[in-house]
Design an enzyme around this catalytic site. Structure first.
Site, PDB file in Angstrom:
ATOM      1  N   ASP A 437      -1.610   0.829 -19.892  1.00 43.63           N
ATOM      2  CA  ASP A 437      -2.130   1.834 -18.963  1.00 43.63           C
ATOM      3  C   ASP A 437      -3.648   1.660 -18.856  1.00 43.63           C
ATOM      4  O   ASP A 437      -4.256   0.913 -19.644  1.00 43.63           O
ATOM      5  CB  ASP A 437      -1.776   3.231 -19.489  1.00 43.63           C
ATOM      6  N   GLU A 440      -7.045  -0.970 -14.938  1.00 39.80           N
ATOM      7  CA  GLU A 440      -7.591  -1.404 -13.652  1.00 39.80           C
ATOM      8  C   GLU A 440      -8.894  -2.223 -13.776  1.00 39.80           C
ATOM      9  O   GLU A 440      -9.108  -3.063 -12.863  1.00 39.80           O
ATOM     10  CB  GLU A 440      -7.828  -0.191 -12.737  1.00 39.80           C
ATOM     11  N   ASP A 513      -0.109   7.812 -11.257  1.00 41.35           N
ATOM     12  CA  ASP A 513      -0.144   9.264 -11.472  1.00 41.35           C
ATOM     13  C   ASP A 513       0.138  10.022 -10.183  1.00 41.35           C
ATOM     14  O   ASP A 513      -0.778  10.541  -9.515  1.00 41.35           O
ATOM     15  CB  ASP A 513      -1.503   9.670 -12.041  1.00 41.35           C
TER      16      ASP A 513
END
Length: 781
Positions: A437, A440, A513
């Site tokens: 997670d 990015e 999300d």
């Protein structure tokens, strides 16, 4: 001066690259995304004129015509122009500059070396309180491409937008720049968690793809127009009879122009051509196609065991339970909170006894803790990203002050992979799998909540060059770690939030999300279809929505939709109310149980679909136009889709045995709905209601409260051990072919190479559409 290279691959792909002929230093070239250098064919000169040349290859059906001034490249099939590169002269290529070589009197030098403001941000760009210094000045590249005869284009994930790409004239372009965007807005073209710079265009007689291999921030401008508007000033070459045209302009901040044209012409051929470049979908372990239960965060071991027992008590099947960041000791990955999880091995063994797995989170940031051996090992091993001054870069994320691993370095990836060894990762077992997670990467105090573009990676490359690859590289390292942990025997399962082209060969992806609203449920379908047609087949959306609390009806509808999507996980934020399926009353529990049980009934079907994705690049879920390419009225349909491959046969076998044919899915995505209108493609085809067996003819719209199933009297079923690489290394797999012809159902071997012996049994055969039978069935072996 620029260098143009044109290559024609054996698989029906053209590669066009543009680079500086003599750069002051090499420009960044994307690495590790292609599975290897394509095999190229010998180009032949057909004719050569002043300032123009025509090339062909192979059987001579395709041609490339290049004009020098103005530069223009056209791709023809026979005499029809299908693609034009640089038709409007928008080729952009900013060459690298040496700041030390600038004249002291030059305007640029004054901007660079004095406090004079740079109004255009050519060397120093300011964003809020952040300053981005470009070491070699502006370095953007871009070109425009016309796709002749095409009025429908798809792909370019990830965006919370429609399946059909929109005309961006006068509005925001599609942005490909990986960002952490919690509770993202829908119907927007801003960058989200992952980027796949692959566009697929389709018309009734041809599908083609454009793959723009560049990992820096990229903007894509799309314009649909008619050919009549183009012919006035266009070159006098015979055009397609079809009038539409799709014009696509690509602009990337840095790197090279490296563009692949995938010529199809069938959808399945484009998918295969793309997979030959970037890799096929990894064959997932069977358990990962079941249902996953996740929450930020399950509080402790007793909480995990209680939730696990709840599924048993309410007779709801599931395969995996997940732990978020709070299972660690102070957000230090590869550790456990000893108060909450004092016996992690025993907890995993408890799950293993029921053949269940545990997934834990592992983010790319490392807590800057000088007392933590892992931090010191990473710092002393030079495994962190540096700032532009050459020191370790510090930012903030969940642990507070943190440093980020430089996954672009193969040495760092190998070091990271070793951390998953059972003797390194204390408290882990072979039934523990991983979730990447925040990759990015997410940096709470960074520009746009990500890493500054001028931080420096291994080899001296600025982050701007490879930003969209960062999560891909962490995913790669994690997958390698789990494979190495099993000494290369067991298939890994790793979910990633950030991704790039080629991520499909590593594992699964989800849409991040999302929000517990009907609008987010509805947009999840085109988002997943966009991922599927661009190679990311193992994809899903958080069931129920990650943010906010879903009403019971929304939760049920989301479970029903999620059960018909490749990756099936319920997940929610810590600020939300608990939402295990049995907490909403008997009616909701029963409905959720039914949806999850349906998923497990179809599990052999899903596994076979992933075998086909792994071997043939066929997406498990796909837009209707993929299977009905000539029916123009379905080119914009995004609320229903095919699961599997449709075949033009009129009889159906029940889905669990119908692994070569297909389901038509039309999830309910609006409140208060008791029936849905389903478009049935194929005017000559027959469709069957799964529940009742009722027969319906295609070519119209039907009002029904259920998903429909269409079938095929010829299908395949794939089996193996469900977890190891023995299917690949020892040919331990089984591929059976089922054929129903003249009232005789036959099961035969579909691949003689397979040596797997299954103990699975055929318990029943249900034939839909059969009015009556004049004789009793018999069995022969």
């Amino acid at each position: 001066r620029l260098l143009l290279q044109i290559c024609a691959a054996e698989n029906g792909t053209i590669r066009i690259t543009v680079d500086e002929l003599q750069p002051i230093k090499p420009r960044y070239k994307v690495v590790d995304v292609l599975v290897g250098e394509p095999k190229y064919e010998q180009l032949r000169i057909e004719w050569k004129r002043a300032g123009c040349v025509s090339l062909t290859w192979g059987l001579g059906h395709h041609h490339v015509q290049v004009s020098a001034s103005p530069f223009c490249l056209e791709v023809l099939y026979e005499e029809e122009v299908i693609v034009t590169l640089n038709p409007k002269g928008r080729l952009c290529f900013e060459t690298l500059q040496d700041p030390n070589g600038l004249s002291s009197s030059s305007h640029q030098a004054r901007l660079l070396f004095s406090d004079e403001k740079d109004p255009l941000g050519l060397w120093k760009e300011t964003f809020k309180q952040f300053q981005d210094i470009k070491a070699n000045g502006p370095s953007s590249v871009g070109v425009d491409i016309s796709l002749h005869g095409f009025a429908h284009a798809y792909g370019l994930p990830e965006h919370a937008d429609s399946l059909l790409l929109k005309d961006t004239s006068g509005s925001e372009p599609y942005r490909l720049y990986n960002l952490d965007v919690c509770a993202y807005e829908i119907n927007r073209r801003l960058g989200l968690y992952g980027s796949v710079p692959f566009l697929v265009a389709h018309k009734p007689d041809r599908t083609l793809g454009v793959f723009w291999l560049n990992a820096s921030e990229t903007l894509v401008v799309l314009q649909y127009s008619s050919q009549e508007e183009q012919e006035e000033n266009g070159p006098p070459v015979k055009r397609s009879r079809v009038s539409p045209e799709t014009n696509v302009s690509w602009v990337s901040e840095s790197g090279q122009i490296d563009c692949f044209l995938l010529l199809g012409p069938l959808p399945a051929q484009v998918f295969s051509q793309y997979a030959q470049l970037t890799g096929h979908q990894a064959l997932p372990p069977l358990f990962s196609l079941g249902y996953h239960q996740c929450r930020w965060n399950y509080e402790d071991e007793e909480d995990v065991k209680s939730v696990d027992a709840g599924f048993d008590r309410h007779a709801i099947p599931y395969d995996v339970i997940w732990l978020d960041i709070d299972h660690t000791y102070g957000k230090r990955y590869f550790t456990w909170d000893s108060k909450r999880f004092p016996n992690p091995v025993d907890m995993q063994l408890h799950l293993q006894k029921k053949k269940r797995k545990l997934v834990v989170i592992s983010d790319p940031h490392i807590k800057a803790d000088t007392t933590w051996p892992l931090f010191w090992e990473a710092r002393n091993g030079d495994h962190f990203v540096n700032n532009r001054d050459g020191d370790v870069y510090y930012g903030t994320c969940w642990p507070g002050s943190s440093c980020w691993l430089d996954f672009s370095s193969s040495r760092t990836r190998s070091w990271y992979a070793r951390q998953f060894a059972l003797n390194k990762y204390e408290g882990s077992t072979e039934s523990l799998f991983v979730w990447n997670d925040m990759n990015e990467p997410s940096v709470f105090n960074g520009p746009e909540q990500t890493m500054p573009k001028d931080v420096v990676h291994c080899g001296g490359w600025e982050h701007r060059e490879l930003h969209n690859l960062y999560g891909f590289f962490q995913h790669m390292a994690t997958v390698d770690g789990l494979i190495t942990r099993s000494e290369g025997l067991e298939r890994p399962f790793v979910l990633t939030r950030s991704f790039f082209a080629g991520s499909q060969r590593l594992g699964a992806v989800w849409t991040g999300d999302n929000v517990a609203t009907w609008e987010h449920l509805k947009i999840s379908i085109p988002m997943l279809l966009s991922l599927s047609i661009t190679g990311i087949h193992f994809c899903g959306a958080d069931v129920g929505g990650f943010v906010q609390d879903p009403e019971p009806e929304l939760l049920v509808r989301w479970y029903q939709a999620g059960a018909l999507q490749p990756f099936f996980r319920g997940h929610s934020a810590k600020q939300t109310k608990r939402r295990e399926p049995w907490l909403f009353g008997d009616t909701v529990t029963s409905a959720v149980r039914s949806a999850i049980q349906q998923r497990y009934c179809l599990l052999p079907y899903w596994y076979t679909l992933f075998h086909l994705a792994h071997s043939s690049a066929l997406p498990p879920i796909r837009p209707l136009w993929v299977e009905f390419p000539k029916e123009t009225d379905i080119f914009i349909v995004e609320n229903q889709y095919m699961i599997g491959k449709y075949e033009n046969i009129r009889i159906v076998i029940k889905a669990i045995l119908m692994n070569g044919s297909a389901l038509l899915a039309c999830p309910v995505t609006d409140p208060g709905i008791t029936e849905v209108k389903v478009l049935l493609p194929g005017s000559d085809e027959l469709w069957y209601n799964v529940s009742s067996g009722e027969q319906h003819r295609g070519g119209g719209t039907l009002t029904l409260p259920v998903t429909l199933e269409t079938g095929n009297a010829e299908g395949v079923l794939y089996l193996d051990d469900g977890h190891s690489f023995s299917y690949r290394d020892k040919k331990q797999f089984c591929l059976r072919k089922f054929t129903l012809q003249s009232g005789i159902l036959t099961s035969s071997c579909a691949d003689e190479n397979g040596s797997f012996i299954s103990d699975a049994k055929l318990e029943s055969v249900i034939i839909l559409g059969q009015k009556r039978s004049s004789r009793q069935p018999t069995i022969k072996s």
